[in-house]
Design a protein around this motif. Structure first.
Motif, PDB file in Angstrom:
ATOM      1  N   UNK A   1       0.534  -1.284   0.250  1.00 19.67           N
ATOM      2  CA  UNK A   1       0.105  -0.393   0.055  1.00 19.67           C
ATOM      3  C   UNK A   1       1.030   1.090   0.163  1.00 19.67           C
ATOM      4  N   UNK A   2       1.570   1.639  -0.652  1.00 19.13           N
ATOM      5  CA  UNK A   2       2.560   2.580  -1.350  1.00 19.13           C
ATOM      6  C   UNK A   2       3.795   3.382   0.343  1.00 19.13           C
ATOM      7  N   UNK A   3       4.087   1.225   1.223  1.00 13.20           N
ATOM      8  CA  UNK A   3       4.723   2.106   2.043  1.00 13.20           C
ATOM      9  C   UNK A   3       5.848   0.986   2.302  1.00 13.20           C
ATOM     10  N   UNK A   4       7.134   1.052   2.252  1.00 12.28           N
ATOM     11  CA  UNK A   4       8.225   0.626   2.586  1.00 12.28           C
ATOM     12  C   UNK A   4       8.731  -0.286   3.556  1.00 12.28           C
ATOM     13  N   UNK A   5       8.387  -1.719   4.058  1.00 11.41           N
ATOM     14  CA  UNK A   5       9.067  -2.073   5.521  1.00 11.41           C
ATOM     15  C   UNK A   5      10.699  -2.019   4.778  1.00 11.41           C
ATOM     16  N   UNK A   6      11.015  -1.904   6.770  1.00 11.23           N
ATOM     17  CA  UNK A   6      13.008  -1.748   6.915  1.00 11.23           C
ATOM     18  C   UNK A   6      13.127  -3.208   6.397  1.00 11.23           C
ATOM     19  N   UNK A   7      14.212  -3.621   6.235  1.00 14.91           N
ATOM     20  CA  UNK A   7      14.452  -4.611   5.551  1.00 14.91           C
ATOM     21  C   UNK A   7      14.216  -5.537   6.749  1.00 14.91           C
ATOM     22  N   UNK A   8      13.898  -7.265   6.456  1.00 13.26           N
ATOM     23  CA  UNK A   8      13.561  -7.855   6.745  1.00 13.26           C
ATOM     24  C   UNK A   8      14.558  -8.702   7.469  1.00 13.26           C
ATOM     25  N   UNK A   9      14.276  -9.509   8.094  1.00 15.28           N
ATOM     26  CA  UNK A   9      14.832 -10.196   9.381  1.00 15.28           C
ATOM     27  C   UNK A   9      15.333 -11.761   8.678  1.00 15.28           C
ATOM     28  N   UNK A  10      15.916 -12.706   7.944  1.00 13.82           N
ATOM     29  CA  UNK A  10      15.116 -13.627   8.021  1.00 13.82           C
ATOM     30  C   UNK A  10      15.023 -14.902   8.356  1.00 13.82           C
ATOM     31  N   UNK A  11      16.135 -14.523   9.481  1.00 12.78           N
ATOM     32  CA  UNK A  11      16.569 -15.360  10.524  1.00 12.78           C
ATOM     33  C   UNK A  11      15.477 -16.364  11.193  1.00 12.78           C
ATOM     34  N   UNK A  12      15.440 -15.400  11.590  1.00 14.18           N
ATOM     35  CA  UNK A  12      13.404 -16.224  12.650  1.00 14.18           C
ATOM     36  C   UNK A  12      12.587 -16.349  11.570  1.00 14.18           C
ATOM     37  N   UNK A  13      12.232 -16.945  11.259  1.00 11.31           N
ATOM     38  CA  UNK A  13      10.729 -17.035  10.703  1.00 11.31           C
ATOM     39  C   UNK A  13      10.307 -16.301   9.687  1.00 11.31           C
ATOM     40  N   UNK A  14      11.602 -15.823   8.825  1.00 11.29           N
ATOM     41  CA  UNK A  14      11.484 -14.481   7.838  1.00 11.29           C
ATOM     42  C   UNK A  14      10.000 -14.964   6.936  1.00 11.29           C
ATOM     43  N   UNK A  15      10.249 -15.975   5.949  1.00  8.91           N
ATOM     44  CA  UNK A  15       8.844 -15.986   4.760  1.00  8.91           C
ATOM     45  C   UNK A  15       7.503 -15.522   5.675  1.00  8.91           C
ATOM     46  N   UNK A  16       7.674 -16.553   6.955  1.00  8.84           N
ATOM     47  CA  UNK A  16       6.021 -15.535   7.459  1.00  8.84           C
ATOM     48  C   UNK A  16       5.872 -14.335   7.713  1.00  8.84           C
ATOM     49  N   UNK A  17       6.904 -13.853   7.739  1.00  6.00           N
ATOM     50  CA  UNK A  17       6.888 -12.303   8.002  1.00  6.00           C
ATOM     51  C   UNK A  17       6.488 -11.809   6.152  1.00  6.00           C
ATOM     52  N   UNK A  18       7.399 -12.124   6.003  1.00  4.71           N
ATOM     53  CA  UNK A  18       7.340 -11.252   4.670  1.00  4.71           C
ATOM     54  C   UNK A  18       5.419 -11.012   3.743  1.00  4.71           C
ATOM     55  N   UNK A  19       5.580 -12.760   3.979  1.00  2.00           N
ATOM     56  CA  UNK A  19       3.402 -12.371   3.881  1.00  2.00           C
ATOM     57  C   UNK A  19       2.711 -12.101   4.776  1.00  2.00           C
ATOM     58  N   UNK A  20       3.180 -11.348   5.484  1.00  2.00           N
ATOM     59  CA  UNK A  20       2.324 -11.226   6.636  1.00  2.00           C
ATOM     60  C   UNK A  20       2.360  -9.647   6.012  1.00  2.00           C
ATOM     61  N   UNK A  21       3.618  -8.975   6.011  1.00  2.00           N
ATOM     62  CA  UNK A  21       4.179  -7.657   5.538  1.00  2.00           C
ATOM     63  C   UNK A  21       3.163  -7.580   3.811  1.00  2.00           C
ATOM     64  N   UNK A  22       3.293  -8.731   2.553  1.00  2.00           N
ATOM     65  CA  UNK A  22       2.867  -8.635   1.557  1.00  2.00           C
ATOM     66  C   UNK A  22       1.215  -8.716   1.190  1.00  2.00           C
ATOM     67  N   UNK A  23       0.738  -8.757   2.656  1.00  2.00           N
ATOM     68  CA  UNK A  23      -1.040  -8.624   2.535  1.00  2.00           C
ATOM     69  C   UNK A  23      -1.605  -7.606   3.255  1.00  2.00           C
ATOM     70  N   UNK A  24      -0.134  -6.837   3.913  1.00  2.00           N
ATOM     71  CA  UNK A  24      -0.313  -5.182   4.720  1.00  2.00           C
ATOM     72  C   UNK A  24      -1.174  -5.328   6.217  1.00  2.00           C
ATOM     73  N   UNK A  25      -1.740  -6.519   6.481  1.00  3.95           N
ATOM     74  CA  UNK A  25      -1.099  -7.276   7.952  1.00  3.95           C
ATOM     75  C   UNK A  25      -0.581  -6.480   8.824  1.00  3.95           C
ATOM     76  N   UNK A  26       0.613  -6.202   8.169  1.00  6.56           N
ATOM     77  CA  UNK A  26       1.437  -6.064   9.886  1.00  6.56           C
ATOM     78  C   UNK A  26       2.740  -5.348   9.567  1.00  6.56           C
ATOM     79  N   UNK A  27       2.727  -3.721  10.437  1.00  8.42           N
ATOM     80  CA  UNK A  27       3.616  -2.943  10.025  1.00  8.42           C
ATOM     81  C   UNK A  27       4.929  -2.897  10.062  1.00  8.42           C
ATOM     82  N   UNK A  28       6.130  -2.413  10.011  1.00  6.04           N
ATOM     83  CA  UNK A  28       7.050  -2.990  10.884  1.00  6.04           C
ATOM     84  C   UNK A  28       8.021  -1.720  11.278  1.00  6.04           C
TER      85      UNK A  28
END
Lengths: 309, 499
Positions: free
Chosen positions: B472-499
């Motif tokens: 939605x036009x906002x860019x997240x901070x770099x995602x830390x891939x070590x700890x469940x990174x894929x899940x975090x990305x998935x949530x961010x893509x859906x816009x359900x979690x802002x970092x």
């Protein structure tokens, strides 16, 4: 100004708008199917001539209107063949059709320039036509006027209340998708083009059978082009065609009366009014629709459909 | 009845080209059957034969034990075969309900349908509003409309052409739930895809085509992703990995970049910041329509950026046009190949020249040196295995994947210090994808910086060491891939979690 004059002006406006309604409602259906036929002017003049000639020889108004309808369809079928079967460019083919129509009508019509016919007379409906004011305003036209308004309703009903109408709109929106789910794009478009031709033909005949009792090769005087502009003005919505046609008809009649009232503007400027109005309205419409995607225009308008499978 | 659909020895030629050469396959009821192959392997032709839009030259089909030779899609639908298309299948100006009616042959406009649509959408978990105009819907929602359109015909066989290419990981999971439920209810599914990981997840049968011929019928779950890919392309894939990443100075930064979109349906960008180091590959993941186009316009220079928001090698480049940016060694591969990336009606050699900086070996004081232009064009064509008859072929005559290869090659050959690329492998097949990825890695290993904006999450995970998500036009901070990174990305893509 007295009551009689106002009624006369209103009747004049309605009459002046009828050829535009016919031509525009036909073109509207054509464009809804994704075809841009710029040959409206040509189809109208051919219809006008066919109607005049048949009326002159047979004296039958019914046959005359029928002939105009068939003549419009015949010349439209050239366009259908070229654009739908041979896949020629819509714009170029439409322009050629207009030039061809104007040329052939002038050529065939040469021997009729001296002739007169009897105009189609207005209906007289018992009781209704005799009502004060409402009688002359609503119930004293010739049958073609009622037909024009009925056709608008019919096109609206077809487009929005029937499955075939939905398919036609779908074809205009995305012909590849319509083809992919198995609808015959070319057949729908050919039929739409023929309908457009028939309507333009009747619109033209209205000029030669109702408005003036003589034949002249410049009879349509750009009405085909105004009809094309009306379709855009209407945003492809049938009932808005009536509104647009009344505005243009109104300007035409008012400038005539203005000339009669000795308004001190030269007649040439007044005659320009309907055409100027066309330009002004089209420009302002575009300015109002600022965003890039104009939702009402059929997506495939003027695009050539070539089935690859 | 052992098989829902049996295809025997189907052959279909276009002129000299055999698009399908003696292909046989059988689909069991209630199974999900994959059809795999590269671009041009003959998948679409085979599917069109099944769906009745093409008639085969020879061969037969049996549908539920009886002879079947459809002459049109109407006949196929009558038998209970439905299809979800990859392209051209919805009418944007019509409502969801109208779109669905158009796909149903025996239903008129008067039938009240809204209820039925709602019923199906609840039953299969496909969230949709029947009265909405399709043009306003997201890509995922449009696909749900297509699926419902098919389901309402109570199909016995559902054909899906590349269904997940545009979906978020979450949406893919939802789709799979729906498909499994459908299969349980007895509907066979023919699933066409490039995405081998997904095929292994959901399909129990697979038919692999290559160059119009049948390569193998197998169970994809018995093979790993690489084996499947190698069957598809007929040769070994090179393993991709960035071994030792050495990054240098910061070379490019985006600072608090915002933009108000002029387009009614555009996306506003909010306060985007990002830094890229020399030698690193940075990825921006996200679903299309979350501001990628708007961001790319600013990065390329089609639209001016505010002062100090784009800094390249210490210089403010926000006001420069794309040509001037190229002079500084910033290069771009836009998403839209025809129109933005290449001039459709010009030859490859001319397109090669057009993206060059002013001073190059291709021109002499402004006069074109055609010999050099053609030599370099040929070099790109050879290095990136672009299939074309000559370097003078019109850009629009190349297939999408082929043109993409050319455009990637054209930019890479200039050794950019910064390469900004959207969807580098969109529409290209597994072999070429491998090739393009290798080249990008090689470029980064030389010390260049790369920014990849892609919807293909696999691609971003393979290539990038720094991943951001645009939502939605906002860019997240770099995602830390070590700890469940894929899940975090998935949530961010859906816009359900802002970092």
């Amino acid at each position: 100004m007295n009551e009689g004059l106002i009624i006369a002006i209103i009747i004049g406006i309605s009459i002046a708008s009828v050829p535009l309604i016919f031509a525009a409602i036909g073109e509207l259906l054509v464009e809804r199917s994704g075809v841009l036929n710029l040959g409206v002017e040509g189809m109208m003049i051919v219809g006008a001539l066919a109607g005049f000639v048949v009326e002159f020889h047979t004296g039958s108004s019914f046959l005359a209107v029928l002939a105009a309808l068939l003549a419009g369809m015949a010349i439209a079928s050239i366009f259908a063949f070229l654009t739908q079967i041979l896949l020629t460019n819509h714009v170029a083919t439409g322009l050629a059709l207009t030039l061809f129509g104007l040329g052939i009508a002038a050529f065939v019509g040469r021997s009729y320039t001296e002739e007169n016919i009897e105009l189609i007379s207005a209906l007289h409906i018992p009781v209704l036509s005799d009502l004060p004011i409402i009688g002359p305003l609503l119930f004293s036209y010739n049958p073609l006027v009622y037909l024009a308004f009925f056709m608008v309703f019919l096109v609206w009903w077809f487009l929005f209340k029937t499955k075939q109408g939905l398919i036609l709109r779908a074809i205009g929106d995305n012909h590849d998708a319509a083809h992919a789910i198995g609808h015959n794009v070319v057949r729908y478009r050919v039929l739409a083009i023929l309908f457009g031709g028939a309507m333009a033909g009747i619109g033209g005949a209205f000029l030669s059978l109702v408005q003036v009792p003589i034949w002249g090769e410049d009879m349509t005087a750009g009405r085909g082009w105004i009809a094309l502009a009306l379709v855009v003005f209407s945003s492809w919505q049938p009932f808005k065609v009536i509104l647009g046609a009344l505005i243009f008809g109104g300007i035409t009649i008012l400038q005539l009366h203005a000339q009669g009232f000795d308004v001190r503007i030269s007649a040439q400027y007044l005659s320009m009014l309907p055409y100027l109005a066309t330009i002004v309205i089209l420009v302002t419409l575009r300015m109002r629709v600022k965003n890039k995607t104009n939702r009402t225009m059929p997506n495939c308008l003027g695009r050539i459909f070539h089935s690859t499978s | 009845m052992k098989y829902q659909l049996e295809i025997q020895n189907i052959t279909k030629s276009y002129g000299d080209l055999k698009a399908n050469d003696d292909i046989s396959l059988s689909i069991k009821p209630a199974s999900i059957h994959a059809l795999l192959g590269e671009n041009g392997a003959g998948k679409s032709t085979l599917v069109k034969v099944i769906y009745g839009s093409l008639q085969p030259d020879s061969g037969q089909m049996q549908w539920r034990g009886e002879g079947y030779s459809p002459k049109s899609p109407f006949e196929a639908r009558e038998q209970g075969i439905a299809m979800v298309f990859q392209h051209f299948s919805l009418f944007e100006s019509l409502t969801v309900a109208e779109n669905i009616i158009l796909g149903l042959d025996d239903i008129g406009l008067d039938a009240d349908f809204t209820e039925q649509i709602t019923k199906y959408s609840k039953q299969y978990g496909l969230d949709i509003n029947p009265q909405q105009v399709v043009g306003d819907l997201s890509v995922g929602a449009r696909q749900r409309v297509e699926i419902i359109r098919c389901l309402m015909q109570s199909p016995k066989l559902l054909i899906m052409d590349e269904p997940t290419s545009v979906l978020t990981p979450q949406e893919v999971d939802d789709l799979f739930v729906t498909l499994r439920k459908l299969a349980e209810d007895g509907c066979a599914i023919l699933y066409i895809s490039h995405k081998l990981e997904e095929v292994r997840q959901i399909c129990t049968q697979a038919t692999i085509l290559r160059g119009g011929k049948l390569v193998q019928n197998c169970n994809p779950q018995d093979h790993n992703k690489q084996e499947l890919a190698e069957m598809m392309i007929g040769k070994k894939l090179i393993q991709l990995a960035r071994s030792n990443i050495t990054t240098g100075q910061d070379i490019f930064s985006i600072n608090n970049l915002s933009r108000q979109s002029e387009d009614m349906f555009g996306v506003d960008l909010h306060d985007i910041s990002l830094t890229i180091k020399q030698g690193s590959i940075v990825g921006i993941a996200g679903v299309a329509g979350n501001g990628q186009d708007e961001l790319m316009e600013l990065l390329i220079g089609e639209v001016e950026a505010p002062a100090d928001s784009l800094i390249f090698k210490g210089e403010d480049v926000g006001r420069l046009n794309s040509h001037d940016r190229r002079q500084l060694s910033m290069f771009f591969i836009p998403e839209e190949r025809l129109g933005h990336g290449a001039v459709p009606d010009m030859g490859l050699h001319e397109n090669m020249l057009l993206s060059r900086p002013q001073q190059s070996e291709m021109t002499n004081y402004g006069v074109i040196n055609w010999q050099n232009v053609e030599k370099l064009t040929q070099q790109v064509i050879d290095d990136f295995k672009v299939q074309t008859q000559s370097s003078k072929m019109l850009a629009k005559s190349l297939s999408g994947g082929n043109l993409q290869k050319f455009m990637v090659g054209r930019e890479l050959i200039q050794n950019p210090e910064l390469l900004i690329v959207t969807q580098p492998t969109w529409g290209v097949d597994a072999g070429s994808e491998n090739n393009i990825h290798q080249s990008l890695i090689a470029l980064a290993d030389q010390g260049s910086a790369i920014l990849i904006i892609s919807q293909d999450l696999d691609e971003i995970l393979t290539l990038c060491e720094q991943i951001h998500v645009l939502s939605e036009g906002s860019l997240s901070a770099a995602v830390d891939m070590k700890d469940n990174g894929l899940e975090k990305i998935s949530h961010l893509m859906l816009g359900s979690e802002k970092q």
